[in-house]
Design an enzyme around this catalytic site. Structure first.
Site, short mmCIF file in Angstrom:
data_model
loop_
_atom_site.label_atom_id
_atom_site.label_comp_id
_atom_site.label_asym_id
_atom_site.label_seq_id
_atom_site.Cartn_x
_atom_site.Cartn_y
_atom_site.Cartn_z
N ASP A 179 0.85 -1.19 0.00
CA ASP A 179 0.00 0.00 0.00
C ASP A 179 0.89 1.25 0.00
O ASP A 179 2.11 1.14 0.07
CB ASP A 179 -0.94 0.02 1.22
N ASP A 235 2.35 4.49 1.91
CA ASP A 235 2.55 4.89 3.30
C ASP A 235 1.57 6.02 3.61
O ASP A 235 0.92 6.59 2.72
CB ASP A 235 4.01 5.34 3.51
#
Ligand code: ZN
Length: 267
Positions: A214, A216
């Site tokens: 993903d 940050d």
């Protein structure tokens, strides 16, 4: 009872979150190995991929028992070294610090920044002092070999760039995330250090394949658990495809790099 001594293996693999079991291996043996630094994260699984034998440890243990700050990194590297491992491929799940590095991409870094705080990071303590060079933390030969394979397989990937390791187990604050981005770092994880230091002290070729899970927290894109799980599953498929291609054809020799001579002049 006679206990068979463990076999000698040149190729090692450390699997990160989601990579607990080398299901692609055949002829598997498991070895419980004791080290001067305590127990590794799990039994070492040795199996075949093509004609190569590979020693595998799940970094967090098969039941994900050890969070990043409590992994016994020294025991893991020691155990692999004791089996004869000279070339080590590590796999990690990480976050992206740049918009163009997307969830689902693979990342093969060539630089690393240590932002951990409290982890034992050397085999050399009292009595014997060694200062190894960390200028180039990853084996250039093995990393390039893996990047070429990723390219040939048309897997979405990035080759070269910087990974920062934070202490964890908490994720970053937004302020920290912006700070890391401002330094120019590309991806963020919790386990590369001290693994990379210890591998160098053990004179292993070390390379890392990071799977982007993903963005940050800087991106302020909240992701659901389901999205993360979906990306993780897709990432695992890509890494498996890559390693099934890499391992049977990789060299077990350290003849195109300096990794095997890291302690020369350092002790
Ligand atoms: Zn090397």
């Amino acid at each position: 009872m006679l206990v068979k001594p463990p076999e000698k293996v040149a190729i090692g693999m450390i699997g990160g979150t989601g990579v607990y079991d080398p299901e692609v291996f055949t002829d598997m043996n498991e070895y419980k190995i004791y080290t001067p630094f305590g127990s590794p994260s799990d039994k070492i699984m040795v199996g075949s991929l093509g004609t190569q034998r590979v020693a595998f440890i799940p970094r967090h243990g098969r039941g994900h028992n050890y969070p990043p700050h409590l992994v016994n990194y020294r025991a893991n590297i020691w155990a692999l070294k004791s089996l004869g491992v000279t070339r080590l491929i590590t796999v990690s799940a990480v976050g992206s610090l740049k918009d163009e590095i997307k969830p689902g991409d693979l990342f093969i870094p060539d630089q690393a920044f240590d932002w951990t705080r409290s982890r034992p990071r050397t085999f050399f303590e009292e009595g014997l002092v060694a200062h190894v060079s960390m200028a180039h933390p990853f084996c250039p030969d093995l990393s390039r070999f893996i990047a070429d394979k990723a390219k040939a397989l048309k897997l979405p990937h990035h080759y070269k760039g910087t990974i920062i390791t934070i202490e964890g187990p908490q994720f970053s604050t937004i302020a920290e995330s912006h700070f890391y981005r401002a330094q120019g770092f590309d991806i963020i994880g919790m386990t590369l250090h001290p693994e990379v230091y210890l591998a160098r002290e053990a004179q292993l070729c070390f390379t890392n394949v990071s799977m982007i899970t993903d963005y940050d927290v800087y991106a302020e894109k909240p992701v659901s658990h389901e999205e993360v799980q979906k990306t993780m599953a897709e990432n695992l498929g890509k890494v498996k495809k890559l390693l099934i291609d890499v391992i049977p054809s990789m060299s077990t020799k350290q003849d195109k790099c300096e990794c095997g001579k890291a302690l020369k002049g350092a002790v």
